[in-house]
Design an enzyme around this catalytic site. Structure first.
Site, PDB file in Angstrom:
ATOM      1  N   TRP A  75      34.264  14.115  10.071  1.00  0.00           N
ATOM      2  CA  TRP A  75      35.237  13.240   9.639  1.00  0.00           C
ATOM      3  C   TRP A  75      36.478  13.318  10.292  1.00  0.00           C
ATOM      4  O   TRP A  75      37.608  13.273   9.695  1.00  0.00           O
ATOM      5  CB  TRP A  75      35.369  13.634   7.859  1.00  0.00           C
ATOM      6  CG  TRP A  75      33.969  13.401   7.367  1.00  0.00           C
ATOM      7  CD1 TRP A  75      33.584  14.586   6.671  1.00  0.00           C
ATOM      8  CD2 TRP A  75      33.311  12.108   7.171  1.00  0.00           C
ATOM      9  NE1 TRP A  75      32.407  14.103   6.125  1.00  0.00           N
ATOM     10  CE2 TRP A  75      32.016  12.820   6.446  1.00  0.00           C
ATOM     11  CE3 TRP A  75      33.177  11.042   7.384  1.00  0.00           C
ATOM     12  CZ2 TRP A  75      30.909  12.117   5.891  1.00  0.00           C
ATOM     13  CZ3 TRP A  75      32.080  10.335   7.015  1.00  0.00           C
ATOM     14  CH2 TRP A  75      30.841  10.710   6.310  1.00  0.00           C
ATOM     15  N   ARG A  93      49.542 -20.898  -6.623  1.00  0.00           N
ATOM     16  CA  ARG A  93      48.244 -21.508  -7.129  1.00  0.00           C
ATOM     17  C   ARG A  93      48.554 -22.102  -8.426  1.00  0.00           C
ATOM     18  O   ARG A  93      49.192 -21.423  -9.419  1.00  0.00           O
ATOM     19  CB  ARG A  93      47.156 -20.088  -7.493  1.00  0.00           C
ATOM     20  CG  ARG A  93      45.904 -20.424  -8.121  1.00  0.00           C
ATOM     21  CD  ARG A  93      45.361 -21.254  -7.065  1.00  0.00           C
ATOM     22  NE  ARG A  93      43.547 -21.281  -7.719  1.00  0.00           N
ATOM     23  CZ  ARG A  93      42.757 -22.362  -7.443  1.00  0.00           C
ATOM     24  NH1 ARG A  93      43.080 -23.014  -6.353  1.00  0.00           N
ATOM     25  NH2 ARG A  93      41.700 -22.144  -8.016  1.00  0.00           N
ATOM     26  N   GLN A 109      41.360  -9.527  -8.100  1.00  0.00           N
ATOM     27  CA  GLN A 109      41.102 -10.242  -9.111  1.00  0.00           C
ATOM     28  C   GLN A 109      42.342 -11.436  -9.507  1.00  0.00           C
ATOM     29  O   GLN A 109      41.639 -12.581  -9.729  1.00  0.00           O
ATOM     30  CB  GLN A 109      41.265  -9.347 -10.253  1.00  0.00           C
ATOM     31  CG  GLN A 109      40.847  -9.859 -11.844  1.00  0.00           C
ATOM     32  CD  GLN A 109      39.342 -10.174 -11.651  1.00  0.00           C
ATOM     33  OE1 GLN A 109      38.535  -9.389 -10.790  1.00  0.00           O
ATOM     34  NE2 GLN A 109      38.989 -10.869 -12.573  1.00  0.00           N
ATOM     35  N   GLU A 114      42.497  14.199   3.076  1.00  0.00           N
ATOM     36  CA  GLU A 114      43.540  15.188   2.527  1.00  0.00           C
ATOM     37  C   GLU A 114      43.246  15.888   1.418  1.00  0.00           C
ATOM     38  O   GLU A 114      44.235  16.392   0.804  1.00  0.00           O
ATOM     39  CB  GLU A 114      45.002  14.621   2.630  1.00  0.00           C
ATOM     40  CG  GLU A 114      45.457  13.871   4.063  1.00  0.00           C
ATOM     41  CD  GLU A 114      45.324  14.818   5.330  1.00  0.00           C
ATOM     42  OE1 GLU A 114      44.951  15.704   5.540  1.00  0.00           O
ATOM     43  OE2 GLU A 114      46.002  14.263   6.093  1.00  0.00           O
ATOM     44  N   THR A 161      40.254  15.657  -1.588  1.00  0.00           N
ATOM     45  CA  THR A 161      39.950  14.563  -2.415  1.00  0.00           C
ATOM     46  C   THR A 161      40.575  14.620  -3.840  1.00  0.00           C
ATOM     47  O   THR A 161      41.279  15.684  -4.162  1.00  0.00           O
ATOM     48  CB  THR A 161      38.458  14.583  -3.152  1.00  0.00           C
ATOM     49  OG1 THR A 161      38.158  15.886  -3.907  1.00  0.00           O
ATOM     50  CG2 THR A 161      37.379  14.791  -2.138  1.00  0.00           C
TER      51      THR A 161
END
Length: 380
Positions: free
Chosen positions: A157, A268, A336, A363, A365
């Protein structure tokens, strides 16, 4: 949305203006195409380095700008709001310069001008395939052989694995546990160091991540940072700063998502009015704006502690935890707000959502952050 910032000096104000100008000109127009091609923007990093934006928190004698961390993090936020992969690259590179800057000898610090200037890009090799969160159990080993160490093992990683010019390699020179770990700075072209194929990632596709194999790679002994057995202390100290960098990246990404969602919601029309006027969406956006401001304040408060020379590790863990969880929530809500349009690549919010996820992982979790904070509470 224009962020109202209080800056410590006129120089800092000008610096953020420069960062904004470069981000608008060099980052924003290129982000979507580079991410689609999964191409690392190495020249963009060189441009930022030549502009002085890769060494902001480091001393002027080494080519840095001697800026407070509070200012550096706000620059990072601006970069992240235009292109997260570049901001993450700046954060990782700044982290990669830290061991030499903070723990290196005077001779080793002669490397810093090229590092800080961006001509040499760095990577931070701590995680392994079987040891990410449990860094103290790493197994990559370095054995002294005359005037060098022979390094063998595999790192995982690793951001910049296929593009870096130097690696901070955390390896075992002694017995088990943290006291047996040391830190070496290795040139990427060293025989026996082989980056593997890039991982196929959910987001940040322009930022190459891969394993690196070490097969008796011969690293000069004068590239040992600090002394043998000091590597774990160096790694944890660097990560405290790195967590603030990731928190700032999360704030910038969330701000970009909010700004785009607000712009869309104003334009919108449904049922004869802008959708932002409907309470269900208006309140969602109001909550997002509030959470972003809270994360920014928490991150900068931790930075001010660091700048004052006071303990800040727990506050850095809180900032990283809160800001990255916030970014995941805000980017999801931005999708959303756009509805079906948010689910397609014609709009950037789907990319923001995919990118936000990794910030909860790198860095340390967020489960590790909660462990760090809860242990501090238990100690009193």
């Amino acid at each position: 949305m224009t962020v109202d910032r209080i800056l410590p000096t006129d120089e800092a104000h000008d610096l953020l203006g420069l960062a904004t100008e470069l981000a608008d000109r060099e980052l924003a127009p290129k982000a979507a195409a580079f991410e689609e091609r999964a191409e690392f923007p190495r020249e963009v990093l060189r441009t930022l380095g030549r502009a002085g934006l890769l060494g902001l928190p480091y001393p002027e004698e080494y080519g840095g700008a001697a800026q407070p961390y509070e200012v550096y993090l706000q620059v990072l936020e601006i970069l992240a709001s235009r292109w997260l992969a570049v901001a993450e690259a700046v954060s990782v590179h700044t982290l990669s310069c830290y061991p030499v800057a903070a723990f290196g000898s005077d001779e080793q610090r002669k490397l810093l001008p090229d590092m800080i200037g961006g001509e040499l890009l760095g990577a931070y090799c701590l995680s392994e395939p079987q040891g990410g969160s449990d860094a103290a159990s790493l197994s990559t080993r370095a054995v002294r052989d005359g005037d060098a160490y022979l390094v063998s093992g595999t790192k995982a990683w690793i951001t910049h694995a296929r593009t870096a010019d130097f690696y901070n390699v955390f390896c075992r020179t002694g017995g088990p546990g943290p006291k047996g770990i040391s830190c070496l700075v290795a040139d990427a072209g060293t025989p026996g160091i082989t980056p593997q194929a890039a991982e196929r990632t959910m987001g940040l596709r322009a930022s190459p991540v891969a394993q690196i194999a070490f097969d008796d790679a011969r690293v000069p002994a004068d590239r040992l940072i600090g002394g043998e057995g000091e590597g774990f202390t160096i790694a944890m100290s660097a990560l405290d700063s790195g967590r603030l960098g990731i928190a700032a990246c999360a704030v910038g990404l969330a701000q970009a998502a909010l700004d785009y969602a607000v712009g869309y919601a104003r334009e919108r029309q449904q049922f004869g009015r802008s959708i932002i006027d409907f309470q269900g969406l208006g309140f969602l956006l109001a909550d997002a704006a509030t959470q972003i401001s809270a994360a920014r304040a928490l991150t900068l408060a931790a930075a001010r502690l660091r700048d004052a020379g006071r303990p800040y590790a727990i506050e850095a863990a809180k900032a990283k935890l809160f800001a990255t969880d916030m970014a995941m929530r805000v980017t999801t809500d931005a999708v959303q707000v756009l509805g079906g349009a948010g689910y397609v690549a014609d709009h950037p919010v789907e990319r923001y959502m995919r990118e936000a996820k990794v910030l909860q992982i790198v860095e340390g979790t967020n489960q590790i952050q909660r462990m760090v904070i809860s242990r501090a509470l238990a100690r009193g």
